[in-house]
Design an enzyme around this catalytic site. Structure first.
Site, PDB file in Angstrom:
ATOM      1  N   LYS A  61      -2.035  -4.731   9.298  1.00 29.66           N
ATOM      2  CA  LYS A  61      -0.647  -4.337   9.028  1.00 29.66           C
ATOM      3  C   LYS A  61      -0.012  -3.841  10.326  1.00 29.66           C
ATOM      4  O   LYS A  61      -0.462  -2.847  10.904  1.00 29.66           O
ATOM      5  CB  LYS A  61      -0.613  -3.250   7.949  1.00 29.66           C
ATOM      6  N   CYS A  92      -1.871   4.545  13.252  1.00 28.71           N
ATOM      7  CA  CYS A  92      -2.490   5.872  13.282  1.00 28.71           C
ATOM      8  C   CYS A  92      -2.861   6.229  14.719  1.00 28.71           C
ATOM      9  O   CYS A  92      -3.230   5.351  15.497  1.00 28.71           O
ATOM     10  CB  CYS A  92      -3.780   5.883  12.453  1.00 28.71           C
ATOM     11  N   LEU A 113      -0.446   9.961   4.354  1.00 33.17           N
ATOM     12  CA  LEU A 113      -1.641   9.189   3.991  1.00 33.17           C
ATOM     13  C   LEU A 113      -2.601   9.958   3.076  1.00 33.17           C
ATOM     14  O   LEU A 113      -3.816   9.859   3.190  1.00 33.17           O
ATOM     15  CB  LEU A 113      -2.370   8.694   5.254  1.00 33.17           C
ATOM     16  N   LYS A 141      -3.575   2.117  -2.231  1.00 35.74           N
ATOM     17  CA  LYS A 141      -3.166   3.219  -1.359  1.00 35.74           C
ATOM     18  C   LYS A 141      -4.161   3.321  -0.207  1.00 35.74           C
ATOM     19  O   LYS A 141      -5.352   3.100  -0.399  1.00 35.74           O
ATOM     20  CB  LYS A 141      -3.223   4.478  -2.221  1.00 35.74           C
ATOM     21  N   GLY A 142      -3.679   3.666   0.985  1.00 38.75           N
ATOM     22  CA  GLY A 142      -4.542   3.723   2.166  1.00 38.75           C
ATOM     23  C   GLY A 142      -5.708   4.693   2.013  1.00 38.75           C
ATOM     24  O   GLY A 142      -5.528   5.826   1.580  1.00 38.75           O
ATOM     25  N   GLY A 156       9.178  -5.490   3.639  1.00 41.31           N
ATOM     26  CA  GLY A 156      10.336  -4.752   4.138  1.00 41.31           C
ATOM     27  C   GLY A 156      11.577  -4.954   3.294  1.00 41.31           C
ATOM     28  O   GLY A 156      12.279  -5.950   3.457  1.00 41.31           O
ATOM     29  N   GLY A 157      11.826  -4.047   2.376  1.00 46.84           N
ATOM     30  CA  GLY A 157      13.072  -4.079   1.608  1.00 46.84           C
ATOM     31  C   GLY A 157      13.175  -5.183   0.583  1.00 46.84           C
ATOM     32  O   GLY A 157      14.276  -5.582   0.206  1.00 46.84           O
ATOM     33  N   GLY A 211      12.656   0.247   2.478  1.00 44.22           N
ATOM     34  CA  GLY A 211      13.727  -0.123   1.552  1.00 44.22           C
ATOM     35  C   GLY A 211      14.675  -1.141   2.165  1.00 44.22           C
ATOM     36  O   GLY A 211      14.459  -1.623   3.283  1.00 44.22           O
ATOM     37  N   SER A 237       0.818  -1.208   0.000  1.00 45.27           N
ATOM     38  CA  SER A 237       0.000   0.000   0.000  1.00 45.27           C
ATOM     39  C   SER A 237       0.858   1.267   0.000  1.00 45.27           C
ATOM     40  O   SER A 237       1.866   1.353   0.694  1.00 45.27           O
ATOM     41  CB  SER A 237      -0.896  -0.001   1.243  1.00 45.27           C
TER      42      SER A 237
END
Length: 305
Positions: A167, A132, A75, A47-48, A245-246, A219, A23
């Protein structure tokens, strides 16, 4: 030898291969359709989304770092109404599951979003961003406190029959405790990790580079942390885990599967190479062929410790 089986299943969502888009790095799918064959990847994660449109943070909000990037996009998104009107029609044309990531400022907002998304046939499942702040309770981030996470996941679970993926934030002392809270609230799967909080400083001006001061680090730099957390969580819960993650290559993706992930998400790599997700899926297949492995599921959790 016939082609290896790359298919996996997450909470009833059948994926042709384990590669999903993360996302916030792939728009709503349509933006990347010219660069990627969307029917060569496992799933699109949008996308969120929030209830109302969100403009995001002021600029600068992206900064390259050694081995990754910092983002403080904030966001930014079109909101649920525009998503239904303008983005869903495209998703209808794609033969790849679409999973909608969303977030809220209160438990009630999360539940309302889930209720609305539940009615959209093109939405195969949901991914809840719990990184959040809870505006009703002193701004504590839902994803850093087990009880707060439980309350959000439970509310979403009661609002939808669609698969619910949570997530997880890595900005916690005990990632397993957070995973347990979400599993107890009947999440169908967990995805991790979200970004690590970081910052960058301009020595000349002696000011933060990002207007928001801090941002999310993603990354290759975060991959060792992500692998460790995926390994810990996959051992601790009975629901599927999605590794993030990366991930820049098929090798990276397969390492996450060995650590216990059923599927993976490709994020920052999409900015460097818009076709990264398709390429990574092809590299995974080539590894299986080269090593005489007939089914990618043989690798899930096969790490020998």
């Amino acid at each position: 030898m016939k082609r290896p089986d790359l298919s996996v299943e997450i909470a009833g969502i059948k994926l042709r291969n384990p590669v999903m888009t993360a996302s916030g790095t792939f728009g709503y799918g349509e933006e990347f359709a010219a660069y990627v064959n969307l029917e060569k990847i496992g799933a699109i994660i949008t996308k969120g989304l929030s209830l109302k449109p969100k403009a995001g943070n002021p600029t600068p909000r992206i900064q390259e770092t050694t081995g990754g990037m910092l983002n403080a996009i904030g966001l930014q998104n079109v909101g649920i109404d525009a998503f239904i009107e303008k983005k869903v029609p495209f998703l209808r044309t794609v033969n790849t599951p679409a999973i909608v990531n969303f977030f809220g400022n209160t438990v009630e907002e999360y539940a309302e979003l889930a209720e609305r998304l539940d009615k959209i046939p093109e939405v195969a499942g949901m991914e809840i961003n719990i990184s959040c702040p809870n505006v009703k309770h002193g701004g504590i981030v839902f994803g850093t406190e087990p009880k707060a996470a439980y309350s959000v996941v439970k509310a979403v679970r009661e609002a939808t029959i669609k698969p619910v993926i949570v997530k997880l934030s890595p900005n916690v002392t005990d990632i397993v405790e957070m995973a347990w809270a979400c599993a107890d609230a009947e999440a169908d799967a967990l995805s991790l990790i979200n970004t690590l909080t970081g910052m960058a400083i301009d020595l000349k001006s002696r000011r933060p580079i990002l207007a928001n001061v801090t941002g999310g680090l993603s990354g290759p730099a975060v991959k060792p942390v992500a692998l460790r957390m995926v390994w810990q969580v996959a051992k601790a819960v009975k629901i599927p885990v999605i590794g993030i993650g990366g991930i820049m290559s098929g090798t990276d993706a397969l390492e996450f599967m060995l650590a216990g992930a059923t599927a993976v998400q490709v994020g920052t790599a999409n900015f460097l190479d818009p076709a990264a997700s398709e390429r990574i899926a092809a590299e995974m297949e080539q590894y299986l062929v080269n090593n005489g492995i007939t089914d990618v599921k043989e690798l899930i959790g096969a790490l020998q410790v």
